[in-house]
Motif scaffolding. Sequence first.
Motif, PDB file in Angstrom:
ATOM      1  N   THR A  72      27.322 -53.104 -76.865  1.00 57.19           N
ATOM      2  CA  THR A  72      26.473 -52.482 -77.888  1.00 57.19           C
ATOM      3  C   THR A  72      25.010 -52.856 -77.689  1.00 57.19           C
ATOM      4  OG1 THR A  72      26.791 -54.299 -79.441  1.00 57.19           O
ATOM      5  CG2 THR A  72      28.321 -52.432 -79.610  1.00 57.19           C
ATOM      6  N   ASN A  77      24.311 -54.515 -85.953  1.00 59.28           N
ATOM      7  CA  ASN A  77      25.316 -53.828 -86.772  1.00 59.28           C
ATOM      8  C   ASN A  77      26.475 -53.284 -85.946  1.00 59.28           C
ATOM      9  OD1 ASN A  77      24.107 -51.720 -85.453  1.00 59.28           O
ATOM     10  ND2 ASN A  77      23.576 -50.563 -87.291  1.00 59.28           N
ATOM     11  N   GLY A  78      26.516 -53.583 -84.644  1.00 63.42           N
ATOM     12  CA  GLY A  78      27.614 -53.120 -83.790  1.00 63.42           C
ATOM     13  C   GLY A  78      27.508 -51.665 -83.389  1.00 63.42           C
ATOM     14  N   ALA A  79      26.388 -51.007 -83.694  1.00 60.47           N
ATOM     15  CA  ALA A  79      26.194 -49.605 -83.330  1.00 60.47           C
ATOM     16  C   ALA A  79      25.048 -49.505 -82.346  1.00 60.47           C
ATOM     17  CB  ALA A  79      25.907 -48.758 -84.567  1.00 60.47           C
ATOM     18  N   ASN A  85      27.714 -44.910 -82.351  1.00 63.71           N
ATOM     19  CA  ASN A  85      28.226 -44.739 -83.709  1.00 63.71           C
ATOM     20  C   ASN A  85      28.944 -45.976 -84.218  1.00 63.71           C
ATOM     21  OD1 ASN A  85      27.301 -42.076 -83.852  1.00 63.71           O
ATOM     22  ND2 ASN A  85      29.107 -41.348 -82.775  1.00 63.71           N
ATOM     23  N   GLY A  86      28.921 -47.036 -83.432  1.00 59.44           N
ATOM     24  CA  GLY A  86      29.570 -48.281 -83.841  1.00 59.44           C
ATOM     25  C   GLY A  86      30.977 -48.384 -83.316  1.00 59.44           C
ATOM     26  N   VAL A  87      31.573 -49.521 -83.539  1.00 55.33           N
ATOM     27  CA  VAL A  87      32.940 -49.797 -83.123  1.00 55.33           C
ATOM     28  C   VAL A  87      33.734 -50.196 -84.343  1.00 55.33           C
ATOM     29  CG1 VAL A  87      32.314 -50.467 -80.776  1.00 55.33           C
ATOM     30  CG2 VAL A  87      32.364 -52.177 -82.560  1.00 55.33           C
ATOM     31  N   ASN A  88      35.035 -50.138 -84.195  1.00 56.06           N
ATOM     32  CA  ASN A  88      35.888 -50.592 -85.291  1.00 56.06           C
ATOM     33  C   ASN A  88      37.050 -51.380 -84.687  1.00 56.06           C
ATOM     34  OD1 ASN A  88      37.695 -48.706 -84.287  1.00 56.06           O
ATOM     35  ND2 ASN A  88      37.153 -47.174 -85.805  1.00 56.06           N
ATOM     36  N   GLY A  89      37.893 -51.907 -85.509  1.00 55.04           N
ATOM     37  CA  GLY A  89      39.028 -52.664 -85.021  1.00 55.04           C
ATOM     38  C   GLY A  89      38.852 -54.153 -85.215  1.00 55.04           C
ATOM     39  N   TYR A  90      39.810 -54.888 -84.670  1.00 51.62           N
ATOM     40  CA  TYR A  90      39.882 -56.327 -84.874  1.00 51.62           C
ATOM     41  C   TYR A  90      38.627 -57.060 -84.409  1.00 51.62           C
ATOM     42  CZ  TYR A  90      41.285 -61.154 -84.337  1.00 51.62           C
ATOM     43  OH  TYR A  90      41.334 -62.523 -84.389  1.00 51.62           O
ATOM     44  N   ALA A  92      35.592 -56.000 -83.738  1.00 41.85           N
ATOM     45  CA  ALA A  92      34.395 -55.618 -84.476  1.00 41.85           C
ATOM     46  C   ALA A  92      34.378 -56.290 -85.851  1.00 41.85           C
ATOM     47  CB  ALA A  92      34.312 -54.110 -84.630  1.00 41.85           C
ATOM     48  N   ALA A  93      35.531 -56.336 -86.500  1.00 41.73           N
ATOM     49  CA  ALA A  93      35.611 -56.947 -87.829  1.00 41.73           C
ATOM     50  C   ALA A  93      35.446 -58.452 -87.751  1.00 41.73           C
ATOM     51  CB  ALA A  93      36.954 -56.601 -88.470  1.00 41.73           C
TER      52      ALA A  93
END
Length: 95
Positions: A72, A77-79, A85-90, A92-93
């Motif tokens: 990134t 903010n991970g985006a 558009n960012g990331v999601n999942g374990y 990223a959280a």
Amino acid sequence: MWLYNVRDFVTPYNLTVAELVDDISALRNSVDGTSNDDAGIQTAQGAIELVPVNSNGLVYTRTPKQVLDVVTFGAANGAGGFFPNGVNGYFAASS
């Protein structure tokens, strides 16, 4: 080894392969935290850098947070970078 063999080839970006690899390495080093583990094709002394290792001969590792920062481009903010558009999942959280 292949990158080393073509290190003097000039890319369409008017950089040699060695310069391009060094720039990518510098980018990863600038966004993965305080460590300076990444390396280009050659060491400062001119030796071939096949696999960057520490003083004990162990390959450098990155934490999941450091990998997320690399992909990134260090976006808080991970985006960003490869994930505009960012990331999601374990991972990223957890970062």
